[in-house]
Motif scaffolding. Structure first.
Motif, short mmCIF file in Angstrom:
data_model
loop_
_atom_site.label_atom_id
_atom_site.label_comp_id
_atom_site.label_asym_id
_atom_site.label_seq_id
_atom_site.Cartn_x
_atom_site.Cartn_y
_atom_site.Cartn_z
N TYR A 145 0.85 -1.18 0.00
CA TYR A 145 0.00 0.00 0.00
C TYR A 145 0.89 1.23 0.00
O TYR A 145 1.73 1.39 0.89
CB TYR A 145 -0.91 -0.02 1.24
N MET A 146 0.72 2.10 -1.00
CA MET A 146 1.48 3.34 -1.06
C MET A 146 0.87 4.32 -0.08
O MET A 146 -0.27 4.76 -0.25
CB MET A 146 1.47 3.92 -2.48
N ASP B 231 0.69 -6.38 3.23
CA ASP B 231 1.95 -6.91 3.77
C ASP B 231 2.93 -5.80 4.15
O ASP B 231 3.76 -5.99 5.04
CB ASP B 231 2.61 -7.83 2.74
N GLU B 232 2.83 -4.67 3.46
CA GLU B 232 3.84 -3.64 3.65
C GLU B 232 3.29 -2.30 3.17
O GLU B 232 2.65 -2.22 2.12
CB GLU B 232 5.09 -4.01 2.86
N GLU B 233 3.54 -1.25 3.94
CA GLU B 233 3.21 0.12 3.52
C GLU B 233 4.51 0.81 3.13
O GLU B 233 5.51 0.73 3.84
CB GLU B 233 2.51 0.89 4.63
N ILE B 234 4.49 1.49 1.98
CA ILE B 234 5.68 2.15 1.46
C ILE B 234 5.37 3.60 1.15
O ILE B 234 4.34 3.92 0.55
CB ILE B 234 6.21 1.44 0.19
N SER B 235 6.29 4.48 1.55
CA SER B 235 6.19 5.90 1.28
C SER B 235 7.34 6.32 0.37
O SER B 235 8.43 5.74 0.42
CB SER B 235 6.26 6.69 2.59
N ILE B 236 7.10 7.34 -0.46
CA ILE B 236 8.21 7.89 -1.25
C ILE B 236 8.72 9.19 -0.66
O ILE B 236 9.58 9.85 -1.25
CB ILE B 236 7.82 8.09 -2.74
N GLY B 237 8.22 9.56 0.52
CA GLY B 237 8.71 10.78 1.17
C GLY B 237 7.72 11.29 2.19
O GLY B 237 6.56 10.89 2.22
N ASP B 238 8.19 12.18 3.03
CA ASP B 238 7.37 12.71 4.12
C ASP B 238 6.54 13.89 3.65
O ASP B 238 6.75 15.05 4.04
CB ASP B 238 8.26 13.11 5.30
N VAL C 278 2.35 14.56 1.48
CA VAL C 278 1.11 13.93 1.08
C VAL C 278 0.74 14.37 -0.33
O VAL C 278 0.78 15.56 -0.66
CB VAL C 278 -0.04 14.30 2.05
N LEU C 279 0.40 13.42 -1.19
CA LEU C 279 -0.06 13.69 -2.54
C LEU C 279 -1.57 13.44 -2.64
O LEU C 279 -2.18 12.93 -1.70
CB LEU C 279 0.68 12.79 -3.54
N THR C 280 -2.16 13.79 -3.76
CA THR C 280 -3.60 13.63 -3.91
C THR C 280 -4.02 12.18 -4.10
O THR C 280 -5.20 11.85 -3.96
CB THR C 280 -4.12 14.45 -5.10
N GLY C 281 -3.09 11.32 -4.44
CA GLY C 281 -3.41 9.91 -4.61
C GLY C 281 -2.16 9.07 -4.69
O GLY C 281 -1.04 9.60 -4.74
N GLY C 282 -2.34 7.77 -4.73
CA GLY C 282 -1.21 6.86 -4.71
C GLY C 282 -0.64 6.50 -6.06
O GLY C 282 0.32 5.72 -6.15
N GLU C 283 -1.20 7.08 -7.14
CA GLU C 283 -0.75 6.69 -8.47
C GLU C 283 0.69 7.11 -8.76
O GLU C 283 1.50 6.31 -9.25
CB GLU C 283 -1.70 7.27 -9.54
N ILE C 284 1.03 8.36 -8.47
CA ILE C 284 2.41 8.81 -8.73
C ILE C 284 3.40 8.04 -7.86
O ILE C 284 4.43 7.57 -8.38
CB ILE C 284 2.53 10.34 -8.52
N PRO C 285 3.17 7.85 -6.56
CA PRO C 285 4.07 7.00 -5.79
C PRO C 285 4.18 5.58 -6.36
O PRO C 285 5.28 5.00 -6.36
CB PRO C 285 3.44 7.00 -4.40
N ALA C 286 3.07 5.02 -6.84
CA ALA C 286 3.12 3.68 -7.41
C ALA C 286 3.98 3.63 -8.66
O ALA C 286 4.71 2.67 -8.90
CB ALA C 286 1.70 3.19 -7.73
#
Length: 229
Positions: A86-87, A128-135, A137-145
């Motif tokens: 989960y992003m 199983d795991e939550e992953i962040s690309i930085g501290d 917040v974006l409008t959705g998880g698509e760009i992090p994905a």
């Protein structure tokens, strides 16, 4: 490697992951990337996948059951349970070491969050795991994905022409990459370091190591502290 992405906006992914190196990797069969429209697993005519949170508060939450049904459908399609990510800004910050580890996983599924997040019961039962690309917040998880999938795919054997393409890069060894130069040897009064023109491989390797240490000390001293710790 196969990557499945659960999203409300599957059309966002092909323009980014369908071209260049990752696009060629898909064409060659080195990686597979499949997107799944979460609304296809909704129950009403409006295809709603969100609702108001218990206890009040601003915004909407993504419902558990459509996500669960979509993930179970992917499991059935693959014939196995993929590692489910989960992003999330609450997740572990993505790093090169974790990418190296995850490149060994055959099947990965990525959930792109939206609104105010996801029903906690789904996260507890499936993720199983939550992953962040930085501290932040974006409008959705698509760009992090997309960031995660791109960084992960290039670690898969056969995606890049040579392993040195990524083993020499910043962060792979815990250091930042040394400076790079191309032709001409002199540009606007600035010359390429003489050692790089010498053809002496041992001296070049030594120079690059020294430069990596110097660049890391100047730009990211925290990385050196991690290595020393």
């Amino acid at each position: 490697m196969r990557i499945d992405i659960i999203t409300l906006f599957p059309e966002m992914f092909a323009p980014v992951l369908g071209d260049s190196i990752i696009g060629r990797a898909q064409a060659s069969g080195a990686v597979e990337i499949h997107t799944h429209q979460l609304r296809d697993f909704a129950f009403d005519k409006h295809r709603r996948v969100d609702d108001t949170p218990y206890g009040g508060g601003m915004g909407m939450l993504m419902k558990a059951e459509p996500i669960a049904l979509c993930f179970e459908s992917i499991c059935g399609e693959i014939g196995a349970r993929p590692h489910f990510v989960y992003m999330s800004p609450q997740g572990r910050t993505l790093c090169q070491q974790r990418l190296r580890e995850m490149a060994e996983i055959e099947n990965i599924c990525i959930l792109c969050g939206h609104y105010e997040g996801v029903d906690q019961r789904l996260l507890d039962a499936f993720i199983d795991e939550e992953i962040s690309i930085g501290d932040y917040v974006l409008t959705g998880g698509e760009i992090p994905a997309m960031v995660f999938a791109d960084a992960l795919c290039r670690m898969v054997p056969g995606v890049l022409t040579n392993n040195e393409c990524f083993t020499e890069e910043s962060h792979f060894s815990g250091l930042l990459e040394y400076p790079q130069y191309t032709k001409p040897a002199e540009w606007r009064g600035r010359e390429v370091p003489e050692v790089l023109l010498s053809g002496h491989h041992a001296n070049i390797a030594k120079w690059r190591r020294e430069q990596s240490l110097a660049v890391t000390a100047r730009k990211r001293p925290d990385l050196l502290q991690k290595q020393q710790g």
